[in-house]
Motif scaffolding. Structure first.
Motif, PDB file in Angstrom:
ATOM      1  N   GLN A 140     -24.110  18.993 117.953  1.00  0.00           N
ATOM      2  CA  GLN A 140     -22.913  19.802 118.205  1.00  0.00           C
ATOM      3  C   GLN A 140     -23.280  21.279 118.357  1.00  0.00           C
ATOM      4  O   GLN A 140     -22.824  21.962 119.290  1.00  0.00           O
ATOM      5  CB  GLN A 140     -21.923  19.631 117.052  1.00  0.00           C
ATOM      6  CG  GLN A 140     -20.656  20.452 117.179  1.00  0.00           C
ATOM      7  CD  GLN A 140     -19.666  19.854 118.151  1.00  0.00           C
ATOM      8  OE1 GLN A 140     -19.551  18.643 118.262  1.00  0.00           O
ATOM      9  NE2 GLN A 140     -18.950  20.715 118.881  1.00  0.00           N
ATOM     10  N   THR A 141     -24.148  21.734 117.494  1.00  0.00           N
ATOM     11  CA  THR A 141     -24.542  23.148 117.524  1.00  0.00           C
ATOM     12  C   THR A 141     -25.246  23.499 118.838  1.00  0.00           C
ATOM     13  O   THR A 141     -24.944  24.526 119.470  1.00  0.00           O
ATOM     14  CB  THR A 141     -25.476  23.462 116.340  1.00  0.00           C
ATOM     15  OG1 THR A 141     -24.790  23.190 115.115  1.00  0.00           O
ATOM     16  CG2 THR A 141     -25.939  24.903 116.370  1.00  0.00           C
ATOM     17  N   LYS A 142     -26.169  22.649 119.252  1.00  0.00           N
ATOM     18  CA  LYS A 142     -26.947  22.956 120.450  1.00  0.00           C
ATOM     19  C   LYS A 142     -26.147  22.719 121.732  1.00  0.00           C
ATOM     20  O   LYS A 142     -26.312  23.453 122.712  1.00  0.00           O
ATOM     21  CB  LYS A 142     -28.244  22.147 120.442  1.00  0.00           C
ATOM     22  CG  LYS A 142     -29.222  22.725 119.417  1.00  0.00           C
ATOM     23  CD  LYS A 142     -30.449  21.891 119.195  1.00  0.00           C
ATOM     24  CE  LYS A 142     -31.377  22.604 118.199  1.00  0.00           C
ATOM     25  NZ  LYS A 142     -32.502  21.778 117.755  1.00  0.00           N
ATOM     26  N   ALA A 143     -25.263  21.728 121.717  1.00  0.00           N
ATOM     27  CA  ALA A 143     -24.409  21.514 122.880  1.00  0.00           C
ATOM     28  C   ALA A 143     -23.467  22.697 123.070  1.00  0.00           C
ATOM     29  O   ALA A 143     -23.237  23.156 124.202  1.00  0.00           O
ATOM     30  CB  ALA A 143     -23.610  20.223 122.713  1.00  0.00           C
ATOM     31  N   GLU A 144     -22.944  23.185 121.969  1.00  0.00           N
ATOM     32  CA  GLU A 144     -22.045  24.346 122.041  1.00  0.00           C
ATOM     33  C   GLU A 144     -22.802  25.601 122.464  1.00  0.00           C
ATOM     34  O   GLU A 144     -22.326  26.379 123.305  1.00  0.00           O
ATOM     35  CB  GLU A 144     -21.382  24.560 120.681  1.00  0.00           C
ATOM     36  CG  GLU A 144     -20.352  25.673 120.682  1.00  0.00           C
ATOM     37  CD  GLU A 144     -19.630  25.790 119.348  1.00  0.00           C
ATOM     38  OE1 GLU A 144     -18.804  26.714 119.198  1.00  0.00           O
ATOM     39  OE2 GLU A 144     -19.904  24.972 118.441  1.00  0.00           O
ATOM     40  N   LYS A 145     -23.976  25.775 121.904  1.00  0.00           N
ATOM     41  CA  LYS A 145     -24.781  26.960 122.247  1.00  0.00           C
ATOM     42  C   LYS A 145     -25.106  26.999 123.732  1.00  0.00           C
ATOM     43  O   LYS A 145     -25.099  28.070 124.358  1.00  0.00           O
ATOM     44  CB  LYS A 145     -26.073  26.943 121.417  1.00  0.00           C
ATOM     45  CG  LYS A 145     -27.030  28.072 121.753  1.00  0.00           C
ATOM     46  CD  LYS A 145     -28.314  27.972 120.923  1.00  0.00           C
ATOM     47  CE  LYS A 145     -29.306  29.060 121.301  1.00  0.00           C
ATOM     48  NZ  LYS A 145     -30.568  28.956 120.508  1.00  0.00           N
ATOM     49  N   HIS A 146     -25.400  25.829 124.314  1.00  0.00           N
ATOM     50  CA  HIS A 146     -25.838  25.772 125.717  1.00  0.00           C
ATOM     51  C   HIS A 146     -24.737  25.260 126.645  1.00  0.00           C
ATOM     52  O   HIS A 146     -25.030  24.781 127.746  1.00  0.00           O
ATOM     53  CB  HIS A 146     -27.068  24.868 125.831  1.00  0.00           C
ATOM     54  CG  HIS A 146     -28.262  25.345 125.069  1.00  0.00           C
ATOM     55  ND1 HIS A 146     -29.015  26.420 125.476  1.00  0.00           N
ATOM     56  CD2 HIS A 146     -28.839  24.899 123.919  1.00  0.00           C
ATOM     57  CE1 HIS A 146     -30.001  26.626 124.619  1.00  0.00           C
ATOM     58  NE2 HIS A 146     -29.925  25.714 123.662  1.00  0.00           N
ATOM     59  N   GLN A 147     -23.484  25.351 126.216  1.00  0.00           N
ATOM     60  CA  GLN A 147     -22.395  24.717 126.959  1.00  0.00           C
ATOM     61  C   GLN A 147     -22.299  25.196 128.404  1.00  0.00           C
ATOM     62  O   GLN A 147     -21.916  24.417 129.289  1.00  0.00           O
ATOM     63  CB  GLN A 147     -21.068  24.925 126.244  1.00  0.00           C
ATOM     64  CG  GLN A 147     -20.654  26.361 126.040  1.00  0.00           C
ATOM     65  CD  GLN A 147     -19.359  26.466 125.256  1.00  0.00           C
ATOM     66  OE1 GLN A 147     -18.318  26.041 125.752  1.00  0.00           O
ATOM     67  NE2 GLN A 147     -19.428  26.989 124.043  1.00  0.00           N
ATOM     68  N   GLN A 148     -22.628  26.432 128.663  1.00  0.00           N
ATOM     69  CA  GLN A 148     -22.533  26.922 130.041  1.00  0.00           C
ATOM     70  C   GLN A 148     -23.609  26.321 130.942  1.00  0.00           C
ATOM     71  O   GLN A 148     -23.411  26.217 132.163  1.00  0.00           O
ATOM     72  CB  GLN A 148     -22.656  28.456 130.053  1.00  0.00           C
ATOM     73  CG  GLN A 148     -21.562  29.174 129.314  1.00  0.00           C
ATOM     74  CD  GLN A 148     -20.180  28.829 129.847  1.00  0.00           C
ATOM     75  OE1 GLN A 148     -19.974  28.764 131.071  1.00  0.00           O
ATOM     76  NE2 GLN A 148     -19.230  28.600 128.943  1.00  0.00           N
ATOM     77  N   ASN A 149     -24.726  25.903 130.337  1.00  0.00           N
ATOM     78  CA  ASN A 149     -25.862  25.409 131.132  1.00  0.00           C
ATOM     79  C   ASN A 149     -26.247  23.971 130.802  1.00  0.00           C
ATOM     80  O   ASN A 149     -27.270  23.480 131.281  1.00  0.00           O
ATOM     81  CB  ASN A 149     -27.082  26.301 130.895  1.00  0.00           C
ATOM     82  CG  ASN A 149     -26.840  27.726 131.368  1.00  0.00           C
ATOM     83  OD1 ASN A 149     -26.359  27.943 132.473  1.00  0.00           O
ATOM     84  ND2 ASN A 149     -27.148  28.697 130.510  1.00  0.00           N
ATOM     85  N   LEU A 150     -25.440  23.292 129.983  1.00  0.00           N
ATOM     86  CA  LEU A 150     -25.796  21.934 129.570  1.00  0.00           C
ATOM     87  C   LEU A 150     -25.734  20.973 130.753  1.00  0.00           C
ATOM     88  O   LEU A 150     -24.702  20.840 131.415  1.00  0.00           O
ATOM     89  CB  LEU A 150     -24.848  21.457 128.464  1.00  0.00           C
ATOM     90  CG  LEU A 150     -25.117  20.053 127.919  1.00  0.00           C
ATOM     91  CD1 LEU A 150     -26.519  19.953 127.329  1.00  0.00           C
ATOM     92  CD2 LEU A 150     -24.061  19.669 126.882  1.00  0.00           C
TER      93      LEU A 150
END
Length: 975
Positions: free
Chosen positions: A652-662
């Motif tokens: 959840q943390t990493k998906a949110e952190k990279h949400q613009q580029n995921l």
């Protein structure tokens, strides 16, 4: 001397045959009862050991209810073996076998009968696993060493790998390697227009996500003011012309680039080899060395280069080392094994070879020898020269004066399409080049009558003004002296000894007996699913209606194949829950790459090309991060929790952190830890919430079929290992097939070729042939047809049962590292051997080698957790075999305990000295504190049937320090 003859007992008494089992009698003709190794009585015994009342209860407690299918698979009723074979024969009969003169790197050839029967149709060769455990793979390794030697000799280069997937992907690998070695900032790669069109398409597909510009031009017109890091040339060119590339390659080198030559393997017996005119890398196909066309595959590609690039070579290299007794022994060299792939730092995800096909090609060279292969090449060339002379007499122009087996014919006032229609009426396929040009390629099956038939087609009459005899010795089309080969090749003893069938038969059998395959014992490799490859499934592979079809034959001639593809795609879509299937990827690694390419193209089509972050769990297969990097993505690792599941908070943390580029999450299900993660739907939902797509690795699909499916779980794309779940045999390390399935929004992006351009926005070609390794898709078709929905579902349940049964038997001795919420594993389990190291200094490799003395292949070693083994028994093994394997593991535990309690020397013991060869037991002094009997016959069944390991434990470090990857020359054997 300490007595270590432990009593090896099964944990469950063996039941007597139940001749009154009516269910068995009723199912006597059903294939699933042959495929599944345990009967109903044994199932109940195993359930009792596990501690559940029924198979359904076990499944209910193992597979999360949230993902369970609520209805049976909608598949045709299961067919018996004879019925399925008859049905497939009817499908095959729709294929029309025309005489093919298309060429383009694919040729008719003759598979010597001794090789056909004793390798291609022999389960001793096709059911073995990749030779990671080298001591029990010496036969295949020797055959692969022969292959490498053959390639080194014929290409004139210094080092070769043990095969790649096909010529086009080998060329793409060469491009990637050149790019990685480039010392300049060049981003352009040159491809000559004379290369095969399918190779050009695969190169373009592979270059795009890496930001490489592909320049396709006539090599004679290229302006070197454009910086390039490499160049690809075809030799001979796709139209047959033999070009002199010396000057061009010099210019490539002056530009600090590498020169890659895609060379026809047969032509190199008479033409100057690429290594002698400056090539840095040579690639190509060995298909015409005895491997059937098979509508495109499987075939073994080759890759050769200079020794200084040995650590950048993709794939696997077989090297010569020594065993503990000082004897020569073979093994995979340079850490090319897939367990050691460099993850996101890798320049390639290709850990897949085509071992079975490389073995066939190498034995073709062994059987014919240098003189025989040269004679074949000279005959093919002479027939081509004669054909050209006749066509010129008929008024046609041949565009090149230098050719080997292929000519480009200018049709003058006639339209090429009209000539092709005349040829088709005689069941002959020629190659359409353009409106006024036709290509014709000859091969070892070509006869003088074929020349007559071809002349009559172009003359449009049966009355010819000449005969073959008139022309055969009067042509002006002879190879120029500067083009002809002068250096020797295949001088090693192995290529000059086995030319009678008797000698080759014995050599093949000698090699076969050095290897463990499924004909010997179970191979319980976690994540690799070494199940039964039934004879009925294998029989159609060598039918002419499937084997003798060129991959670029007109579609109207391949209606049988099209029906096979359509049915298989429909069945796989039903099993996986996907809307579209592509059969083109010809390996699991290719499937991974194709799946991620589809995701990448989807984001680009939506105007979100910036999405480039790929989340990958730390437990993932090594090819996952490598595939992501090859697709231009950046890997971000997601942690796993103490139970081996994906850490939801970290995800959840990493998906949110990279949400613009995921861009994507790559996930294996069940997990690589052998557990059905209960939160898999939540995991997929998190990724979708932030705009990403879910790629599911299908390596563990054998735990899903009929119980759940990727499409329902939340995956957007998934690759399937047909060489795992769907019964295509591993072939000693290849062939494999890795098709992908996708959800509706991704269907338009599936890979394609000019022959299959039905998708709106395809990612391009992934493999050289439109349907990859088409001929072996018959195996998976047969498996699904004979199993039906009920059989497939039962197979999955039994695979889970067998894994839990073995885990339960071993649990008193070894910890099972990961389990699901109810305490059960999926279809595989990880056994922790690390306590043995703490208590007794016993390494995981010691256990792997000692298992050889018991007649078994080790499970998957030290992956995904170092110091453990991952066991996957599959549904095909009998209860007796499962018990034997557990007995062996328990006996090994007791041997380790004897070390721990001081009963035996910690350095001189059965585990540290394993495996034990016959020579070490019989010859010389026996200076070990345990008996020869304990060394050689540690279990009762070894006295009934003993697999003798041909070499002792191999010194890998010595081999890496002293890399030798080809046979010794014949001078070594001379007095």
């Amino acid at each position: 001397m300490v007595n270590l003859n432990f009593a090896v007992e099964s944990q469950i008494s063996q039941p007597q045959a139940n001749i009154t089992d009516k269910s068995s009698i009723n199912k006597i003709d059903s294939f699933d009862s042959r495929h599944i190794g345990v009967n109903q009585h044994q199932i109940q015994e195993m359930l009792q050991v596990i501690g559940v009342n029924s198979l359904d209860e076990l499944i209910d407690q193992t597979v999360p209810s949230a993902i369970r299918l609520n209805k049976p698979l909608q598949l045709p009723e299961a067919q018996t073996e004879p019925t399925a074979l008859a049905r497939l024969r009817a499908i095959a009969s729709q294929n029309q076998i025309y005489r093919s003169f298309i060429g383009m790197g694919y040729y008719n050839c003759i598979t010597p009968a001794v090789i056909l029967r004793n390798i291609l149709e022999n389960p001793g060769w096709y059911t073995s696993y990749t030779p990671y455990q080298a001591e029990i793979a010496q036969g295949r390794l020797e055959a692969l060493l022969n292959f490498q030697t053959m390639i080194v000799d014929l290409t004139g280069l210094e080092i070769a790998n043990s095969s790649l997937l096909d010529e086009a992907t080998a060329a793409a690998e060469a491009m990637s390697m050149s790019y990685g070695l480039c010392k300049t900032k060049a981003k352009s790669f040159f491809v000559d227009t004379g290369c095969h069109p399918q190779t050009i398409e695969v190169i373009k597909t592979r270059a795009l996500p890496l930001g490489i510009e592909v320049i396709v031009e006539d090599y004679t017109k290229f302006d070197f003011s454009t910086p390039i890091f490499g160049a690809l040339l075809q030799y001979p060119a796709t139209d047959g012309t033999i070009n002199d590339y010396h000057q061009f390659i010099t210019q490539v080198h002056e530009a600090k680039g590498l020169a890659i030559v895609a060379a026809d393997i047969l032509s190199l017996t008479v033409l100057t080899p690429p290594g002698e005119f400056g090539a840095d890398i040579a690639v190509g196909s060995t298909q015409r060395f005895g491997v059937p066309l098979g509508y495109g595959g499987p075939h073994a590609a080759y890759f050769a280069t200079k020794e200084k690039y040995q650590r950048q070579v993709p794939g696997r290299i077989v090297g010569v080392s020594k065993d503990v007794h000082g004897n020569s022994a073979l093994r995979l060299a340079l850490q090319t094994r897939e367990q050691h792939i460099r993850r996101e730092k890798a320049t390639s995800n290709i850990c897949t070879a085509q071992v079975l096909l490389a073995v066939i090609a190498s034995m073709y060279a062994v059987y014919h020898g240098p003189a025989g292969i040269k004679a074949i090449a000279e005959r093919v060339h002479q027939l081509t020269v004669t054909l050209a002379a006749g066509l010129e007499s008929l008024g046609y122009r041949i565009t090149s004066q230098n050719f080997f087996d292929t000519i480009n014919i200018e049709t003058g006032d006639k339209l090429a399409v009209d000539i092709l229609k005349v040829a088709a009426s005689k069941q002959i396929n020629l190659r359409w080049l353009n409106t006024n040009n036709i290509g014709v390629s000859l091969d070892e099956t070509t006869t003088e009558q074929d020349l007559v038939d071809l002349w009559q087609i172009f003359a449009d009459t049966t009355e010819l003004p000449f005969t073959v005899a008139d022309l055969i010795s009067n042509s002006t089309h002879q190879l120029q002296t500067y083009l002809t080969r002068t250096t020797p090749y295949l001088t090693e003893e192995v290529f000059n000894r086995y030319h009678s069938e008797t000698e080759l038969l014995r050599y093949l059998h000698q090699l076969e007996t050095k290897d463990i395959s499924l004909t010997t014992s179970m191979i319980p490799l976690g994540s690799c699913t070494m199940k039964l490859n039934a004879t009925a499934e294998m029989i159609p592979v060598t039918w002419a209606e499937f084997g003798n079809i060129h991959p670029f034959a007109p579609l109207e001639q391949t209606q049988g194949y099209q029906e096979l593809f359509s049915e298989l795609e429909t069945w796989l879509a039903e099993i996986t829950g996907f809307a579209g299937i592509s059969l083109q990827p010809n390996a699991g690694s290719q499937g991974e790459y194709a799946g991620l390419q589809v995701i990448r193209k989807y984001h680009h089509a939506r105007g979100e090309a910036h999405r480039h972050i790929c989340l990958i769990p730390e437990s993932a297969h090594g090819t996952n991060p490598a595939s992501a990097v090859m697709c231009g993505m950046k890997v971000v690792v997601v942690k796993c929790d103490a139970d081996g599941n994906i850490d939801l908070h970290d995800l959840q943390t990493k998906a949110e952190k990279h949400q613009q580029n995921l861009a994507a999450l790559m996930v294996t299900y069940p997990s690589t830890h052998g557990v059905f993660e209960a939160e898999i739907k939540t995991i997929c939902a998190v990724v979708h919430e932030y705009g990403g797509q879910v790629y599911m690795d299908g390596a563990n699909m054998n735990a899903q079929v009929g119980l759940c499916c990727p499409g329902d779980i939340g995956a957007d794309v998934c690759h399937l290992n047909l060489h795992k779940t769907f019964c295509i045999p591993h072939g000693g390390g290849g062939p494999g097939v890795g098709p992908i399935g996708v959800m509706p929004h991704l269907v338009s992006f599936l890979p394609t070729t000019p022959l299959t351009s039905k998708n709106a926005q395809p990612i391009g070609a992934i493999s050289a042939a439109p349907w990859g390794s088409a001929s072996i898709l018959t195996i998976s078709w047969m498996y699904i047809a004979m199993m039906g929905a009920k059989g497939l579902t039962q197979a999955t349940k039994i695979a889970i049962l067998n894994a839990n049964y073995m885990a339960k038997l071993l649990e008193p001795y070894y910890s099972v590292l990961f389990k699901g919420e109810a305490g059960f594993v999926a279809h595989e389990c990880i056994i922790d051997l690390r306590p043995l190291k703490k208590r007794a200094g016993v390494e995981v490799d010691d256990v792997a080698k000692r298992l050889m003395d018991y007649g078994f292949h080790a499970p998957t070693v030290s992956w995904p957790v170092i110091g453990t083994v991952m066991i996957e028994p599959t549904e095909s093994e009998s209860k007796e075999e499962l018990d034997r394997y557990c007995d062996a593991m328990i006996a090994i535990y007791r041997e380790a305990e004897a070390i721990a309690n001081g009963s035996i020397d910690p350095h001189n013991n059965p585990l540290k000295n394993a495996p034990h060869t016959a020579h070490s037991l019989i010859c010389g002094e026996w200076d070990h504190p345990y008996s020869r009997e304990q060394a050689a016959y540690p279990a009762p069944w070894t006295k009934e049937h003993k697999f003798w390991v041909p070499v002792g434990r191999i010194n890998n470090a010595y081999g890496d320090r002293n890399l030798v990857c080809s046979c010794a020359g014949i001078d070594v054997y001379q007095e």
